[in-house]
Design a protein around this motif. Structure first.
Motif, PDB file in Angstrom:
ATOM      1  N   GLY A  69       0.795  -1.222   0.000  1.00 12.61           N
ATOM      2  CA  GLY A  69       0.000   0.000   0.000  1.00 12.61           C
ATOM      3  C   GLY A  69       0.829   1.275   0.000  1.00 12.61           C
ATOM      4  O   GLY A  69       0.482   2.246  -0.675  1.00 12.61           O
ATOM      5  N   SER A  70       1.932   1.279   0.751  1.00 13.61           N
ATOM      6  CA  SER A  70       2.725   2.516   0.847  1.00 13.61           C
ATOM      7  C   SER A  70       3.274   2.929  -0.505  1.00 13.61           C
ATOM      8  O   SER A  70       3.238   4.111  -0.872  1.00 13.61           O
ATOM      9  CB  SER A  70       3.892   2.327   1.823  1.00 13.61           C
ATOM     10  OG  SER A  70       3.423   2.125   3.124  1.00 13.61           O
TER      11      SER A  70
ATOM     12  N   ASP B 165      -8.288   5.784  -1.200  1.00 14.17           N
ATOM     13  CA  ASP B 165      -7.298   4.830  -0.702  1.00 14.17           C
ATOM     14  C   ASP B 165      -8.044   3.637  -0.104  1.00 14.17           C
ATOM     15  O   ASP B 165      -8.528   3.680   1.028  1.00 14.17           O
ATOM     16  CB  ASP B 165      -6.396   5.506   0.340  1.00 14.17           C
ATOM     17  CG  ASP B 165      -5.209   4.630   0.718  1.00 14.17           C
ATOM     18  OD1 ASP B 165      -5.237   3.418   0.415  1.00 14.17           O
ATOM     19  OD2 ASP B 165      -4.257   5.156   1.327  1.00 14.17           O
TER      20      ASP B 165
HETATM   21  C1  LIG Z   1      -5.392   3.205   3.802  1.00  9.41           C
HETATM   22  C2  LIG Z   1      -3.981   2.699   3.772  1.00  9.41           C
HETATM   23  N1  LIG Z   1      -3.136   3.141   2.839  1.00  9.41           N
HETATM   24  C3  LIG Z   1      -1.876   2.689   2.745  1.00  9.41           C
HETATM   25  C4  LIG Z   1      -1.399   1.748   3.625  1.00  9.41           C
HETATM   26  C5  LIG Z   1       0.016   1.265   3.531  1.00  9.41           C
HETATM   27  O1  LIG Z   1       0.053  -0.050   3.134  1.00  9.41           O
HETATM   28  P1  LIG Z   1       1.331  -0.983   3.402  1.00  9.41           P
HETATM   29  O2  LIG Z   1       1.424  -1.173   4.870  1.00  9.41           O
HETATM   30  O3  LIG Z   1       1.024  -2.215   2.619  1.00  9.41           O
HETATM   31  O4  LIG Z   1       2.517  -0.281   2.860  1.00  9.41           O
HETATM   32  C6  LIG Z   1      -2.245   1.233   4.617  1.00  9.41           C
HETATM   33  C7  LIG Z   1      -1.775   0.209   5.571  1.00  9.41           C
HETATM   34  O5  LIG Z   1      -2.415  -0.127   6.520  1.00  9.41           O
HETATM   35  C8  LIG Z   1      -3.565   1.737   4.701  1.00  9.41           C
HETATM   36  O6  LIG Z   1      -4.393   1.313   5.659  1.00  9.41           O
END
Ligand SMILES: Cc1ncc(COP(=O)(O)O)c(C=O)c1O
Length: 458
Positions: free
Chosen positions: A116-117, A255
């Motif tokens: 996600g990041s 998101d």
């Molecule tokens: C809404 C949202 N965006 C982005 C992320 C980041 O994802 P990741 O931890 O896979 O990098 C998260 C992680 O919990 C999230 O909840």
């Protein structure tokens, strides 16, 4: 013996995400050894219902042989293929097509990430590229929401609005702006849905005009603010915010890293919210946590502007593991499982979970119950009328997490006394009922703590 030595090795070498390093050294790791369905087993053989699906990601549940087989088959045939140099692999192409077919509206173009990041981070790069290609390079200001979470990358963490992710890191950047969270339980305008929507619209309008209507590039929102404490905006809130962005020509990013893939019921929460964003970010449930993968969905008009802007030049954004064939093979299999019954089961189990949590509303410690589908929270207070949070000295997160663990339940315990739930969609009725019973036991025991008893009213 084995797990003791693991604890020492962990303490000496493994740096844990979002942890107090000193606190973790003192406490030591809890080692998970195996899992099946909605149950995880630790290294001591203690079995727990995973009420949080790992990190809100194992939506399908643990131990699906078909997922393991899909990954193994792909590893044997072609464990890696780059998507650079116009190369590709069958599972990645098929997964992109399957996802585009199911995504809302014209979100027809998919860029795969590792989670996600980097999905959020990729949108920031694509958005800057888009506005430069469109001849509006001055649109370089980004707006997100207090208590929002958009990952932990260098720039994405500045869209995130949780203090731990900023303090000591020199962020947010001056081009990253925030508006208040809709947070119905604690909104200064009260809990009336229309008043909350109006307040959020006024705040976004004001922010866009203060920053400069011709300067704002994009606005980021989660359909439900997950890491901020499972904050569920009123019905119609996403659509109202999306429409306002459209009026101002500001790109809208949904998101869906947590809400995607059945967490709130449908495959994407945006469908239920009746919106088509310009970008949608996903991860977690995309592969149900079995292997890492995220996906950025891009609307047609965005893709066309970027493609035309670049012309014969390369758009210089890429990762070695973008469109990884093993992750894609897992994604395809997981999608089959969702549509083969797991989404339906999640809807049934989610209704049971919400009803069960509603039944805890009368507990002296429970101030609020909220959620949608298999994403829910209860907020603990010591005074229901004044909505007083549990005192920080009571360390509610540590206490409630440890106690629930001892009672055979994994929950997410937030620092402010919010307990989060995101169980696997495969949960049976008995497992949902056990989540509720074990929560009640945890709350009853916490109420008996002398320091809590002393401050609880009613
Ligand atoms: C809404 C949202 N965006 C982005 C992320 C980041 O994802 P990741 O931890 O896979 O990098 C998260 C992680 O919990 C999230 O909840």
């Amino acid at each position: 013996m084995r797990s003791n030595s693991l604890i020492e090795l962990d303490r000496a070498h493994l740096v844990h995400p979002v942890a107090s390093y000193r606190g973790h050294e003192a406490q030591g790791v809890r080692v998970l050894a195996s899992a099946k369905g909605a149950t995880v087993t630790d290294a001591q053989g203690h079995q727990l219902i995973d009420g949080f699906a790992g990190l809100w990601c194992v939506n399908a549940g643990y131990g699906h042989e078909t997922i393991v087989e899909a990954a193994a088959r792909q590893m044997r045939e072609l464990p890696y293929a780059t998507a650079y140099f116009s190369l590709g692999s069958e599972p990645a192409i098929r997964l992109a097509a399957e996802l585009a077919e199911r995504a809302p509206g014209d979100l027809n173009h998919v860029y795969f990430t590792l989670g996600g990041s980097d999905a959020v981070d990729s949108t920031i790069r694509f958005i800057r590229y888009y506005w430069i290609a469109k001849g509006e390079p001055q649109r370089d200001q980004f707006i997100s929401i207090e208590q929002g979470y958009h990952g932990s990358s260098t720039v994405g963490a500045g869209l995130t609005a949780l203090p731990n992710f900023h303090a000591g890191f020199g962020i947010p950047f001056d081009w990253q702006h925030k508006i208040p969270s809709p947070y119905p339980y604690r909104n200064p305008v009260g809990e009336d849905p229309q008043a909350i929507i109006a307040a959020s619209l006024a705040a976004l309008k004001d922010k866009i005009e203060t920053v400069g209507a011709d300067r704002v590039a994009a606005f980021y929102a989660e359909p439900i603010q997950g890491s901020g404490g499972v904050i569920v905006p009123p019905k119609g809130w996403m659509k109202a915010m999306r429409d306002l962005c459209k009026q101002y020509g500001v790109l809208f990013i949904a998101d869906e890293v947590i809400t995607g893939f059945g967490r709130t019921g449908p495959l994407f929460a945006c469908s239920e919210d009746d919106i088509v964003p310009d970008f949608m970010t996903t991860a977690k449930g995309l592969t149900s946590g079995y292997v890492p993968m995220g996906a950025v969905f891009m609307a047609d008009h965005v893709y066309q502007v970027i493609a035309d802007g670049a012309g014969a030049s390369a758009v210089g954004h890429g990762y070695t593991y973008s469109a990884h064939p093993v992750s894609a093979a897992v994604g395809l299999e997981v999608l089959k499982l969702y549509e083969g019954g797991l989404l339906d089961n999640g809807v049934r189990a989610g209704a049971r979970l919400m009803a069960g949590l509603e039944g805890l509303r009368s507990h002296p410690l429970v101030g609020d119950v909220r959620g949608r589908g298999m994403l829910a929270a209860i907020e603990l207070v010591t005074d229901k009328a004044a909505k007083t949070p549990l005192p920080a000295e009571a360390a509610p997160a540590r206490r409630v997490f440890d106690r629930a663990w001892a009672n055979g339940l994994v929950i997410r315990a937030f620092a402010n006394g919010v307990i989060g739930y995101a169980p696997p969609l495969c949960c049976t009725d008995d497992e949902i009922d056990a989540i509720i019973e074990r929560t009640k036991k945890t709350l009853d025991e916490t109420l008996e703590d002398p320091d809590v008893r002393r401050v609880v009213k009613g």
